[in-house]
Design a protein around this motif. Structure first.
Motif, PDB file in Angstrom:
ATOM      1  N   GLY A 293       0.779  -0.955   0.129  1.00  0.00           N
ATOM      2  CA  GLY A 293       0.046  -0.357  -0.225  1.00  0.00           C
ATOM      3  C   GLY A 293       1.404   1.460  -0.041  1.00  0.00           C
ATOM      4  N   THR A 294       2.235   0.965  -0.152  1.00  0.00           N
ATOM      5  CA  THR A 294       3.191   2.314  -0.378  1.00  0.00           C
ATOM      6  C   THR A 294       3.694   2.204  -1.801  1.00  0.00           C
ATOM      7  OG1 THR A 294       5.024   1.180   0.575  1.00  0.00           O
ATOM      8  CG2 THR A 294       3.504   2.169   2.415  1.00  0.00           C
ATOM      9  N   ASN A 295       3.943   3.976  -2.089  1.00  0.00           N
ATOM     10  CA  ASN A 295       4.746   4.178  -3.247  1.00  0.00           C
ATOM     11  C   ASN A 295       3.998   3.195  -4.202  1.00  0.00           C
ATOM     12  OD1 ASN A 295       7.334   3.018  -0.720  1.00  0.00           O
ATOM     13  ND2 ASN A 295       7.107   4.882  -1.453  1.00  0.00           N
ATOM     14  N   GLY A 296       2.630   3.670  -4.298  1.00  0.00           N
ATOM     15  CA  GLY A 296       2.286   3.670  -5.754  1.00  0.00           C
ATOM     16  C   GLY A 296       2.234   2.532  -6.216  1.00  0.00           C
TER      17      GLY A 296
ATOM     18  N   THR B 142      -5.158   0.578  -0.984  1.00  0.00           N
ATOM     19  CA  THR B 142      -4.410   0.728  -0.154  1.00  0.00           C
ATOM     20  C   THR B 142      -4.109  -1.168   0.425  1.00  0.00           C
ATOM     21  OG1 THR B 142      -6.690  -0.091   0.808  1.00  0.00           O
ATOM     22  CG2 THR B 142      -5.841   2.306   0.381  1.00  0.00           C
ATOM     23  N   GLN B 143      -3.194  -1.003   1.347  1.00  0.00           N
ATOM     24  CA  GLN B 143      -2.687  -1.974   1.695  1.00  0.00           C
ATOM     25  C   GLN B 143      -3.896  -3.672   2.813  1.00  0.00           C
ATOM     26  OE1 GLN B 143       0.489  -1.483   4.326  1.00  0.00           O
ATOM     27  NE2 GLN B 143      -1.155  -1.200   5.871  1.00  0.00           N
ATOM     28  N   ASP B 144      -4.936  -2.902   2.846  1.00  0.00           N
ATOM     29  CA  ASP B 144      -6.053  -4.361   2.226  1.00  0.00           C
ATOM     30  C   ASP B 144      -6.314  -4.182   1.622  1.00  0.00           C
ATOM     31  OD1 ASP B 144      -7.200  -1.668   2.370  1.00  0.00           O
ATOM     32  OD2 ASP B 144      -8.496  -1.807   3.934  1.00  0.00           O
ATOM     33  N   GLY B 145      -6.208  -4.211   0.327  1.00  0.00           N
ATOM     34  CA  GLY B 145      -6.936  -4.565  -1.368  1.00  0.00           C
ATOM     35  C   GLY B 145      -8.005  -3.740  -1.811  1.00  0.00           C
TER      36      GLY B 145
ATOM     37  N   PHE C  76       1.829   0.470   8.314  1.00  0.00           N
ATOM     38  CA  PHE C  76       2.893   0.299   6.913  1.00  0.00           C
ATOM     39  C   PHE C  76       3.513  -0.392   6.211  1.00  0.00           C
ATOM     40  CE2 PHE C  76       0.203   4.335   6.896  1.00  0.00           C
ATOM     41  CZ  PHE C  76      -0.535   4.415   5.830  1.00  0.00           C
ATOM     42  N   VAL C  77       3.218  -2.193   6.177  1.00  0.00           N
ATOM     43  CA  VAL C  77       4.242  -2.839   6.494  1.00  0.00           C
ATOM     44  C   VAL C  77       4.376  -3.097   4.725  1.00  0.00           C
ATOM     45  CG1 VAL C  77       5.279  -4.860   7.445  1.00  0.00           C
ATOM     46  CG2 VAL C  77       3.804  -4.003   8.715  1.00  0.00           C
ATOM     47  N   ASP C  78       5.977  -3.644   4.327  1.00  0.00           N
ATOM     48  CA  ASP C  78       6.021  -4.051   2.648  1.00  0.00           C
ATOM     49  C   ASP C  78       7.339  -4.157   2.578  1.00  0.00           C
ATOM     50  OD1 ASP C  78       6.789  -1.369   1.099  1.00  0.00           O
ATOM     51  OD2 ASP C  78       4.304  -1.942   1.103  1.00  0.00           O
ATOM     52  N   GLU C  79       7.306  -5.102   1.585  1.00  0.00           N
ATOM     53  CA  GLU C  79       8.669  -5.441   1.132  1.00  0.00           C
ATOM     54  C   GLU C  79       9.720  -4.098   1.186  1.00  0.00           C
ATOM     55  OE1 GLU C  79      10.028  -7.078  -2.542  1.00  0.00           O
ATOM     56  OE2 GLU C  79       7.697  -6.181  -3.855  1.00  0.00           O
ATOM     57  N   ASN C  80       9.671  -2.339   0.587  1.00  0.00           N
ATOM     58  CA  ASN C  80      10.125  -1.725   0.574  1.00  0.00           C
ATOM     59  C   ASN C  80       9.951  -0.846   1.722  1.00  0.00           C
ATOM     60  OD1 ASN C  80       9.009  -1.035  -2.620  1.00  0.00           O
ATOM     61  ND2 ASN C  80      10.899  -1.640  -1.958  1.00  0.00           N
ATOM     62  N   THR C  81       8.889  -0.776   2.572  1.00  0.00           N
ATOM     63  CA  THR C  81       8.788   0.026   3.992  1.00  0.00           C
ATOM     64  C   THR C  81       8.626  -1.250   5.308  1.00  0.00           C
ATOM     65  OG1 THR C  81       7.208   1.052   2.850  1.00  0.00           O
ATOM     66  CG2 THR C  81       6.783   1.505   5.097  1.00  0.00           C
ATOM     67  N   ASN C  82      10.171  -1.264   5.504  1.00  0.00           N
ATOM     68  CA  ASN C  82      10.189  -2.446   7.094  1.00  0.00           C
ATOM     69  C   ASN C  82      11.522  -1.452   7.420  1.00  0.00           C
ATOM     70  OD1 ASN C  82      11.883  -4.107   6.307  1.00  0.00           O
ATOM     71  ND2 ASN C  82      11.457  -3.919   3.816  1.00  0.00           N
TER      72      ASN C  82
END
Length: 224
Positions: free
Chosen positions: A47-50, A72-75, A163-169
């Motif tokens: 859900g971040t950085n487009g 968003t990160q919840d789809g 906010f959690v994903d492969e770029n935001t951690n």
């Protein structure tokens, strides 16, 4: 001189009228909201950085560039639009799903709901993430949906925000050469100062298919 002055006055009034006309254009007030699903269940996404983008097209206008809508990160996704008919598609080669790009026709009027159905390469279920003695442990069941697709990597990710994903951690553990089924993954955070100093800690599991630009994600767990 009077003629010149009259001409300039008329020109000024014309420009003022045009300016006022531009200022008085109505702004869009209708609301489109939707969700990205597989078999009725919303998918966990970046859900971040487009990370995940949808594209809206409206016929009958000179500018045919798409309106970009970010998931968003919840789809879920949303956009403020003018009333009218729109065509909604997923962005080409973007997302953890088969690149079918079926067109969805949406008539926007007031508050409008829509659903984007996709076929993900993998899904995640029965997930659980815990923190004990500086070890973050995650388990989940990875189900293969698209045949002849392989798992590129499984990720355990932690963040100081929700906010959690492969770029935001601020911490991650990757596993490769993983087969679908029950998967266990752990991360030692004892020497990670960013994690140790974080007032809050959230975690999530991600699964990325080989050749996909994005991963599908589990629910988010708050660890502290």
């Amino acid at each position: 001189m009077k003629k010149i002055g009259t001409i300039f006055s008329l020109l000024s009034l014309s420009l003022l009228a045009v300016s006022c006309g531009l200022d008085n254009y109505d702004e869009p007030e209708s609301f489109l909201e939707g969700k990205i699903t597989y078999e009725g269940k919303q998918l966990g996404l970046k859900g971040t950085n487009g990370g995940i983008q949808l594209q809206l097209y409206q016929d009958g206008y000179a500018n045919h560039d798409p309106i970009t809508v970010y998931a968003t990160q919840d789809g879920t996704f949303s956009a403020v639009l003018f009333d009218g008919p729109y065509k909604l598609v997923t962005k080409d080669k973007n997302g953890p799903w088969m690149n079918k790009r079926d067109t969805i026709y949406v008539e926007v009027k007031g508050k409008t709901q829509c659903e984007v159905k996709v076929t993900p390469y993998f899904t995640i279920s029965d997930e659980n993430i815990t923190l004990d003695n500086n070890i973050v442990s995650g388990t989940c069941n990875i189900q293969q949906i698209v045949q002849d697709t392989k798992i590129n990597q499984v990720m355990l990710l932690v963040s100081k925000t929700s906010f959690v994903d492969e770029n935001t951690n601020i911490g991650r553990q990757n596993l490769s050469k993983i087969n679908p089924g029950t998967t266990t993954i752990s991360l030692d955070i004892s020497n990670n100062q960013n994690v140790q100093s974080a007032k809050a800690l959230f975690a999530r599991i991600g699964v990325k298919a080989t050749g996909a630009d994005q991963a599908v994600y589990s629910d988010i767990f708050r660890l502290k």
